[in-house]
Design an enzyme around this catalytic site. Structure first.
Site, PDB file in Angstrom:
ATOM      1  N   GLU A   1       4.491  -0.634   1.277  1.00  0.00           N
ATOM      2  CA  GLU A   1       4.650  -0.952  -0.148  1.00  0.00           C
ATOM      3  C   GLU A   1       4.612  -2.452  -0.435  1.00  0.00           C
ATOM      4  O   GLU A   1       4.631  -2.857  -1.581  1.00  0.00           O
ATOM      5  CB  GLU A   1       5.964  -0.389  -0.729  1.00  0.00           C
ATOM      6  CG  GLU A   1       6.151   1.095  -0.610  1.00  0.00           C
ATOM      7  CD  GLU A   1       7.504   1.550  -1.143  1.00  0.00           C
ATOM      8  OE1 GLU A   1       8.207   0.749  -1.808  1.00  0.00           O
ATOM      9  OE2 GLU A   1       7.880   2.703  -0.900  1.00  0.00           O
TER      10      GLU A   1
ATOM     11  N   GLU B   1       0.825  -1.211   0.000  1.00  0.00           N
ATOM     12  CA  GLU B   1       0.000   0.000   0.000  1.00  0.00           C
ATOM     13  C   GLU B   1       0.853   1.252   0.000  1.00  0.00           C
ATOM     14  O   GLU B   1       2.034   1.233   0.327  1.00  0.00           O
ATOM     15  CB  GLU B   1      -0.928   0.013   1.209  1.00  0.00           C
ATOM     16  CG  GLU B   1      -0.338  -0.511   2.506  1.00  0.00           C
ATOM     17  CD  GLU B   1       0.861   0.230   3.010  1.00  0.00           C
ATOM     18  OE1 GLU B   1       0.862   1.477   2.938  1.00  0.00           O
ATOM     19  OE2 GLU B   1       1.812  -0.408   3.494  1.00  0.00           O
TER      20      GLU B   1
END
Length: 355
Positions: A319, A176
């Protein structure tokens, strides 16, 4: 496509047993590779294959903004979300490095970036536009999103997992990007577990002690105002969660429906996994936890899922990077099963019972 696949497949006990028998015939003392052997058996059960394979992996990075960023809970302005999406598409982020290293299929999915993307980003082949709305609302002032919007974001995540499965990917990593998403994750975790906010909230992007105290107070005020119901995980997600959190939950659920091993990243991804497990408890069988984050709430989220992560590298980047770092362990477990010689292959005598 259903947002919540029901039922999910069951773990394959026959494949797991075949994998265990092969492990015991390999040229090593039984159980001598510890958790790696247990991981190999777990992967066999998930994929229903005695010789599982996790390569190539898919890496899905979901990006969205949070209205609560207006309360000054992050060290970075909201525009950084869009700037980081551009960095992903340009190949300059940590997850890009690991995707290249592992030969992964990488997608960046915009489910709610609030500010305009830099020139040239929107048309990049790595980027998929699934924008539900321009970020969530400020949870201090109203629900972060509607239930319908939460379901739309989950469905977008599910479509990303479908694309990964159709492309032949053998495992799934979800990550994310979203300024203030540790605030939303902390609020959602507190709502689902009933635990005090003070023990859940960490520095996120690196805020100082004064701003950290402010962040805790903002979350406490939002929870008092919104009153999310822990017995209604979708409602809690809509009330204080995030679009990228919803999308990760949807991707995990659909990934499991395809028997993909799901490598869970850090704090935010684990909260997404908790939401998804509250919606569909059998999802837990498909989750492999990549690492333990430095965010204090991550430990509680792991406990809520009875999870023991593979790595503890003191990461707090997001991420999907921690899951990507753990991926080679899964690959090694598969290769151990498939490539190491058995005692019969090597002409080595096994230990006798009397020896």
């Amino acid at each position: 496509m259903s947002v919540i696949p029901d039922p999910l497949p069951q773990l394959d006990s026959i494949a797991a047993e075949r994998a265990m028998r092969r492990l015991d015939r390999l040229t090593k003392p039984p159980g001598s590779l510890g958790r790696l052997e247990r991981l190999a058996v777990e992967l066999a059960a998930i994929q229903a294959e005695a010789l599982p394979r996790v390569s190539p992996p898919a890496m899905l990075v979901f990006a969205a903004d949070h209205g609560v960023a207006a309360e000054g809970v992050s060290a970075f302005p909201q525009a950084v979300t869009a700037q980081m999406v551009a960095n992903f598409t340009a190949g300059g982020a940590a997850i890009n490095v690991f995707a290249r290293q592992h030969g992964a299929r990488l997608e960046v999915i915009d489910v709610g970036v609030a500010t305009p993307l830099p020139d040239g980003t929107a048309d990049h082949p790595l980027l998929v536009s699934e924008r539900v709305r321009l970020g969530t609302a400020n949870m201090l002032e109203g629900d972060a999103m509607s239930r319908d919007e939460a379901q739309q974001a989950m469905a977008a995540g599910g479509r990303a997992a479908e694309r990964a499965a159709a492309a032949g990917c053998r495992s799934l990593i979800v990550g994310e990007m979203g300024i203030a998403n540790t605030t939303a994750s902390s609020a959602l975790l507190a709502a689902l577990t009933g635990k005090p906010v003070a023990g859940l909230v960490g520095p996120g992007t690196g805020i100082d002690d004064e701003r950290l105290a402010h962040k805790r107070a903002v979350i406490e005020r939002a929870l008092a105002a919104r009153q999310p119901d822990p017995a209604d995980p979708l409602g809690a997600l809509a009330t204080v969660g995030g679009l990228e959190i919803a999308a990760m939950a949807g991707a995990l659920l659909v990934g499991a429906s395809h028997r993909l091993p799901l490598i869970v990243d850090g704090f935010i991804a684990t909260v997404a996994a908790l939401v998804a497990c509250r919606l569909q408890p059998s999802l837990r069988d498909f989750l492999i936890f990549g690492h333990r984050s430095r965010e204090p709430g991550h430990e509680l989220a792991l406990q809520a899922l009875d999870a023991r992560p593979l790595l503890d590298f003191e990461l707090r980047l997001g991420e999907g990077t921690g899951a990507a770092l753990a991926f080679p362990l899964l690959d090694s477990a598969c290769r151990l099963l498939a490539e190491r010689a058995t005692f019969d292959d090597a002409g080595i005598e096994t230990a006798s019972v009397d020896g």
